[in-house]
Motif scaffolding. Structure first.
Motif, PDB file in Angstrom:
ATOM      1  N   ARG A  57      65.983  24.661 -15.407  1.00  0.00           N
ATOM      2  CA  ARG A  57      66.103  25.929 -14.683  1.00  0.00           C
ATOM      3  C   ARG A  57      65.636  27.096 -15.557  1.00  0.00           C
ATOM      4  NH1 ARG A  57      71.324  23.848 -12.683  1.00  0.00           N
ATOM      5  NH2 ARG A  57      71.101  23.311 -10.484  1.00  0.00           N
ATOM      6  N   ARG A  58      66.078  27.083 -16.801  1.00  0.00           N
ATOM      7  CA  ARG A  58      65.723  28.172 -17.714  1.00  0.00           C
ATOM      8  C   ARG A  58      64.212  28.195 -17.965  1.00  0.00           C
ATOM      9  NH1 ARG A  58      70.212  30.062 -20.958  1.00  0.00           N
ATOM     10  NH2 ARG A  58      72.122  28.927 -20.463  1.00  0.00           N
ATOM     11  N   LYS A  61      62.148  29.544 -15.139  1.00  0.00           N
ATOM     12  CA  LYS A  61      62.213  31.002 -15.063  1.00  0.00           C
ATOM     13  C   LYS A  61      61.233  31.637 -16.042  1.00  0.00           C
ATOM     14  CE  LYS A  61      67.009  31.458 -13.498  1.00  0.00           C
ATOM     15  NZ  LYS A  61      68.368  31.941 -13.853  1.00  0.00           N
ATOM     16  N   THR A  62      61.118  31.060 -17.233  1.00  0.00           N
ATOM     17  CA  THR A  62      60.170  31.608 -18.211  1.00  0.00           C
ATOM     18  C   THR A  62      58.729  31.392 -17.750  1.00  0.00           C
ATOM     19  OG1 THR A  62      60.009  29.593 -19.579  1.00  0.00           O
ATOM     20  CG2 THR A  62      61.804  31.117 -20.076  1.00  0.00           C
ATOM     21  N   LEU A  65      57.673  34.116 -15.443  1.00  0.00           N
ATOM     22  CA  LEU A  65      57.269  35.313 -16.190  1.00  0.00           C
ATOM     23  C   LEU A  65      55.857  35.163 -16.742  1.00  0.00           C
ATOM     24  CD1 LEU A  65      60.471  36.207 -18.262  1.00  0.00           C
ATOM     25  CD2 LEU A  65      59.634  37.300 -16.172  1.00  0.00           C
ATOM     26  N   GLU A 337      61.669  38.493 -23.376  1.00  0.00           N
ATOM     27  CA  GLU A 337      62.341  38.114 -22.146  1.00  0.00           C
ATOM     28  C   GLU A 337      62.600  36.609 -22.084  1.00  0.00           C
ATOM     29  OE1 GLU A 337      63.625  40.231 -19.896  1.00  0.00           O
ATOM     30  OE2 GLU A 337      62.984  41.752 -21.358  1.00  0.00           O
ATOM     31  N   VAL A 338      61.734  35.851 -22.718  1.00  0.00           N
ATOM     32  CA  VAL A 338      61.936  34.399 -22.773  1.00  0.00           C
ATOM     33  C   VAL A 338      63.232  34.082 -23.507  1.00  0.00           C
ATOM     34  CG1 VAL A 338      61.063  32.232 -23.741  1.00  0.00           C
ATOM     35  CG2 VAL A 338      59.502  33.800 -22.566  1.00  0.00           C
ATOM     36  N   LYS A 340      65.863  35.930 -23.757  1.00  0.00           N
ATOM     37  CA  LYS A 340      67.019  36.306 -22.941  1.00  0.00           C
ATOM     38  C   LYS A 340      67.333  35.235 -21.906  1.00  0.00           C
ATOM     39  CE  LYS A 340      66.080  41.262 -23.474  1.00  0.00           C
ATOM     40  NZ  LYS A 340      65.698  42.517 -22.779  1.00  0.00           N
ATOM     41  N   ILE A 341      66.320  34.543 -21.442  1.00  0.00           N
ATOM     42  CA  ILE A 341      66.518  33.476 -20.463  1.00  0.00           C
ATOM     43  C   ILE A 341      66.992  32.187 -21.135  1.00  0.00           C
ATOM     44  CG2 ILE A 341      65.342  31.955 -18.821  1.00  0.00           C
ATOM     45  CD1 ILE A 341      63.490  34.343 -18.171  1.00  0.00           C
ATOM     46  N   MET A 342      66.341  31.809 -22.248  1.00  0.00           N
ATOM     47  CA  MET A 342      66.634  30.532 -22.888  1.00  0.00           C
ATOM     48  C   MET A 342      67.918  30.552 -23.698  1.00  0.00           C
ATOM     49  SD  MET A 342      64.313  28.530 -21.776  1.00  0.00           S
ATOM     50  CE  MET A 342      64.933  27.137 -22.716  1.00  0.00           C
ATOM     51  N   GLN A 354      62.271  37.454 -30.752  1.00  0.00           N
ATOM     52  CA  GLN A 354      63.162  36.795 -29.803  1.00  0.00           C
ATOM     53  C   GLN A 354      64.603  36.752 -30.315  1.00  0.00           C
ATOM     54  OE1 GLN A 354      61.615  32.985 -28.504  1.00  0.00           O
ATOM     55  NE2 GLN A 354      60.206  33.980 -27.092  1.00  0.00           N
ATOM     56  N   TYR A 358      67.788  38.510 -28.020  1.00  0.00           N
ATOM     57  CA  TYR A 358      68.965  37.842 -27.463  1.00  0.00           C
ATOM     58  C   TYR A 358      70.094  37.868 -28.478  1.00  0.00           C
ATOM     59  CZ  TYR A 358      72.160  34.301 -25.729  1.00  0.00           C
ATOM     60  OH  TYR A 358      73.287  33.643 -25.306  1.00  0.00           O
TER      61      TYR A 358
END
Length: 429
Positions: A57-58, A61-62, A65, A337-338, A340-342, A354, A358
């Motif tokens: 899922r993560r 999402k990346t 982007l 942003e990657v 923040k998702i991962m 990164q 995060y």
């Protein structure tokens, strides 16, 4: 099982019972050597990794982007559990059709480089499509083998002792930086005698822990072309582990096997367990207690032998789209942003950008970040020892034979002989 990502931007994931795999949607590229192109200039690349549903899922999402930033590059995905991933990858690589970009680990670099599977990414660095600056703690060179850049780190982790805080408190044990293996042995006795629980889940098959112990004593599990220890060395290690089980210092391997995939620590069979620091999240979700991270015991009170490990992204030498692949890897390791998702799903982010993007707010991930920061500040981190071709087979053999030893299916001499026989075959092929 596999999961494909086709023309639709949305991905549907279906849990296969309690399994980590998911039902496949059947979207795969068929062009030889990986991705494909279309009449409007859009390029499709294939990306494969191992992991569970949450990681899928993560990652998807990346990818959303990435495709927004690069609308002419489409990404089709494929993932499965660890063992299944490598079975499929071996088949693809043997058939000349591996994915364009894929998750990788240090133990596989020389193996697949020797088979001409991996793309040297240094040309893409020179061309400006992939940046190798801004990595933390020397991770920029982690994927370099024999002067070639064969993998780019996406995260970092290091070995640690995860322990049950209330259990250790009842036992009167406070693990501190610089504690020795004698201190650890004493702590195991205290946990057993004062809490009625085994001190640790067991040390039979933890190859990377044994590697640290060897490094503390001037050796290593691997050299560039083979094993860096003797049969006598391994005999001493596994004899100590066997005695620990018999005396109740380590958990009963039969009980540990019965509660899998749950860990012995979260199942309250043991007070601690050696593993990678970012796996701490697992215990919090599985268990009912509070868990902490303790430093690795030492031989001399100083040297831990530790290094930062990392999952990496590698590229296929047969890819038809090396520029697009390089841009994809660059995005995945540098874009804030990657991160923040991962989160810390694949370890603490490898690049400073990164890492700073995060900042965890929960106690578990804060502890992971603090643990790795403490290793950097203490100056205990060393370069990882190069892994030879066949290292992955040796690692699997160490785990399997160690488990057989723990379950009483092998004696220590038989286990040691079997491991060396299998390793010699693997390393000479």
């Amino acid at each position: 099982m596999q999961q494909g990502r086709g023309v639709e931007r949305r991905t549907v994931l279906k849990a296969a019972g309690a399994s980590l795999a998911v039902t496949g949607l059947g979207a795969t590229a068929t062009a030889c050597g990986g991705g494909s192109g279309s009449g409007d200039g859009t390029v499709t690349i294939r990306y494969a990794w191992w992991g569970a549903e949450d990681r899928a899922r993560r990652i998807n999402k990346t990818i959303d982007l990435f495709e927004k930033k690069y609308p002419k590059i489409r990404v089709k995905t494929d993932f499965q559990p660890y063992t299944d991933f490598w079975k499929k990858f071996n088949t693809q690589a043997s058939g000349g059709n591996p994915p364009d970009v894929f998750q990788n680990a240090i133990g596989f670099l020389r193996k697949y480089d020797a088979k001409n599977v991996l793309l040297d990414l240094k040309e893409q660095v020179k061309a400006g499509n992939l940046r190798m600056e801004g990595f933390r703690a020397g991770l920029d060179t982690f994927g370099e083998i024999d002067g070639k850049l064969l993998g780019v780190p996406v995260g970092s982790n290091s070995m640690a002792l995860v322990f049950d805080k209330p259990v250790y408190a009842r036992a009167g044990v406070t693990p501190e930086t610089g504690w020795t293996w004698d201190d650890f042995d004493e702590a195991m006795v205290r946990v057993r005698d004062r809490t009625g629980r085994a001190g640790d889940s067991g040390m039979y098959g933890v190859m990377y822990l044994y590697d640290l112990y060897l490094r503390q004593n001037g050796k290593a599990f691997f050299t560039e072309d083979g094993l860096g220890f003797t049969e006598a060395d391994l005999t001493r290690w596994w004899t100590k582990a066997e005695k620990g089980v018999r005396s109740g210092l380590f958990a009963d391997p039969k009980k540990v096997a019965q509660i899998k995939p749950k860990s012995a620590l979260s199942a309250e069979l043991a007070g601690s367990e050696f593993t990678w620091d970012n796996f701490t999240v697992r215990y919090t979700s599985e268990g009912r207690s509070e868990y902490g991270l303790a430093p690795i015991p030492t031989t001399d009170g100083k040297r831990t032998g530790q290094y930062l490990g990392s999952l990496m992204l590698s590229a296929s030498r047969r890819t038809q789209h090396p520029v697009e692949v390089a841009k994809f890897i660059d995005f995945m390791v540098h874009d804030p942003e990657v991160a923040k998702i991962m989160g810390y799903d694949r370890g603490v982010p490898a690049t400073t950008a990164q890492y700073e993007a995060y900042r965890p707010t929960d106690a578990v991930n804060k502890a992971i970040a603090a643990y790795e920061e403490s290793l950097v500040q203490a100056g205990v981190l060393e370069p990882i020892t190069p892994h030879p071709n066949g290292a992955d087979i040796c690692e699997a053999a160490f785990l399997r034979i160690g488990e057989e030893l723990g379950l009483g299916k092998r004696s220590v001499p038989d286990a040691v002989e079997q491991f060396f026989n299998e390793s010699k075959t693997a390393l000479s092929s």
